[in-house]
Each structure stands twice: as structure tokens, then as C-alpha cells.
Design an enzyme around this catalytic site. Sequence first.
Site, mmCIF file in Angstrom:
data_model
loop_
_atom_site.group_PDB
_atom_site.id
_atom_site.type_symbol
_atom_site.label_atom_id
_atom_site.label_comp_id
_atom_site.label_asym_id
_atom_site.label_seq_id
_atom_site.Cartn_x
_atom_site.Cartn_y
_atom_site.Cartn_z
ATOM 1 N N MET A 1 -8.759 9.497 -7.716
ATOM 2 C CA MET A 1 -10.075 8.887 -7.505
ATOM 3 C C MET A 1 -9.974 7.367 -7.487
ATOM 4 O O MET A 1 -9.245 6.765 -8.264
ATOM 5 C CB MET A 1 -11.049 9.308 -8.606
ATOM 6 N N HIS B 1 0.842 -1.205 0.000
ATOM 7 C CA HIS B 1 0.000 0.000 0.000
ATOM 8 C C HIS B 1 0.871 1.247 0.000
ATOM 9 O O HIS B 1 1.787 1.383 0.815
ATOM 10 C CB HIS B 1 -0.901 -0.014 1.239
ATOM 11 N N LYS C 1 -19.278 1.014 -15.280
ATOM 12 C CA LYS C 1 -18.144 1.820 -15.752
ATOM 13 C C LYS C 1 -16.968 1.718 -14.788
ATOM 14 O O LYS C 1 -15.823 1.495 -15.194
ATOM 15 C CB LYS C 1 -18.576 3.271 -15.926
#
Length: 331
Positions: free
Chosen positions: A175, A117, A224
Site C-alpha cells: 500500500m 524506482h 495518519k
Amino acid sequence: MPKTTVENLKRAIQQKLQQADVLEEHAEIVADVLAFAETRGVQSHGVIRLPIYLRRVAQGHINIRPDIAITQLNEAVCKVDGDFGFGHVVAKKATDEAITLAKKSGIGLAVVSNSTHCGAVGYYAHEAAKEGMITLLLTQADALVAPFGGRDAYLGVNPITYGVPNEEEPIVLDMSTSNAAFGKVLLAREQDAEIPSDWGLNAEGNATTNPHEVKALQPIAGAKGSGLALFVDVVAGLLPGGNDTMYNDLSQKRHLGQFIIAINPALFMQPEAFAKGVQNMVDGLHEALPAPGFDKVQLPGERSAQKAKKAQETGVELSENAYDLLKELLE
């Protein structure tokens, strides 16, 4: 909420990591990334992550003495094997390498394998933009998102991030391909707060507002977001030689990957012309008439940048749990 200066926060995080025998250079990078998130109000990617990192260090699943290997494939492409070091360190080295390649060749691509991470990916896009580079970062994450039409976690939150140089402040979009990052669910659990019903699914595959019931996240924009997450798994997971699917067992090494492109605008046009074009776009957006309920049209990352500026001036607010974790180290 408790407050401290940004520098004190970075110093405390770094010292906490060094207490776990993390190299000073690596601890400094991780601290910088976590503080970047905290100052921008993104607590889901800030200090709340530190106990998880420390636990994974103790378990040996984050390598605190990694041999990070960079292999040049051609004049514009390289592979980076992170050797399971802190993802923040691996991502920074890979981004720096992509920037170096782009300065020489116009475009640089770094594909990353065997990482962990890496925190708020916007950090790396922001730093690259300050170097005058356009960047696109696709980052693989653990399987926490149900594919569209499914009920069990299979895809990662797989963030898509870009950075664009801008005179006042880099334009950065960061995002996830899920409606919310899992860190926001963790934060809601910490605060014992409800979450929006479109964030997560329970064990039966139904939407839930209880963060403790979340077994899978929901993809952004349905099919999407699910499709975008799958593409990230292909280029940031499979292509670098990592996993073709992820897993939920965080007791194992994570084999996470990234796909990082840096573009040098000077390959295409004079830097002055590019800067002027960006400024014209910024001015045009700011001059657009706001919709009802909005004061103005803002750029991606603009609100976060304003929060960061305020934090530098007046201090950064910490959650009670974050403060309790670091209070002995904060001045």
C-alpha cells in the site's frame, strides 16, 4: 485489449531493455517485476513504466553498469549502496541479503541508499514469503504527495509492504501512503479518464478529477498517512544516508532508499506451528460473514493473486499503449 502469454511478455520487456544495453541479468529481473504487476492487474506499475526507465537510462540517470556494494554492519544488519542501478535489481539484492541474514540470525535488516524506482514492492515481499520469511519493506519515493494540511508535494507515496508465508499463496499487503500511486494518475492520463476526487490536488491545492491537473497527491487517511510517509522518509531515506527530503526534478538521479526487514519464524516457534497458525487465521477470515455488497472476506493481495493465476492460464491483457511499445517483440 491485446493479450499475450506471461512468458512472452517477460521476454519482450527483457529484449526491449537489452536493446538499451541493459545487462541480461538485470533486464530479466526488471521484466519479472513489471510482469508481476501486469498479471495482477496493477498496470500502473507495469509496462507503462518502461518508457520512463528507458528515458532515464538514455539520460544516464539509471546506471546500467552499477557497482552495487553490500556492507555488513553486524551479523543481522547490512547497508546496500545501489549505485543508481535499476531499483528492481537493487531491491532484489537487498531483500535476498536480508533473507540470508535472517536465516542465520533470525532477523535480517538491509537499508538501501542510492537506488531508483523499484516497481511493485509486493514482488519482493512475495518472493521472500516463498522462502518462508516474514518481511516488512518501507520504500522511499519521489516527492509527489502533499503533507496533511499542505498543497505542494513534499512527501513520497512511500509504500509500506509486508509479506507473510502461507501454504496456498503468500499474504502480501502493498500500500502507498497516498490514496493512489502516481502511476494510477499516469494510467488515467493515458486513458484520458477522470480520477476520484481524493487522489490529487491541482496547482491551487484543490481536489481535482482531471489527471492532467494533478500537481500533488493526497495522503491516505489524512494526517495518519502523512505521518506514516514521514516515518518512511526517516528510516528509508535519512537513516541509510540518503536524502532527508525528496524532489520533483526527475532529470536528476533519485537517491531513493529502502528499509527491509526479514524475519525467520523459526526463531520464535516451530515452522509447522507457525504455518498452522497462519492457516487458522486465513480460515477464520474466510469464514467471517461478508458485509452487504461482498461475496466473501478476502486476504490482502488475494484478488491480485487470483488475477495472476488467471493470467498464467489464459494470458495477460495489455493496454493499447503497452502493446504498441512491445508489439515488435511479442511472439
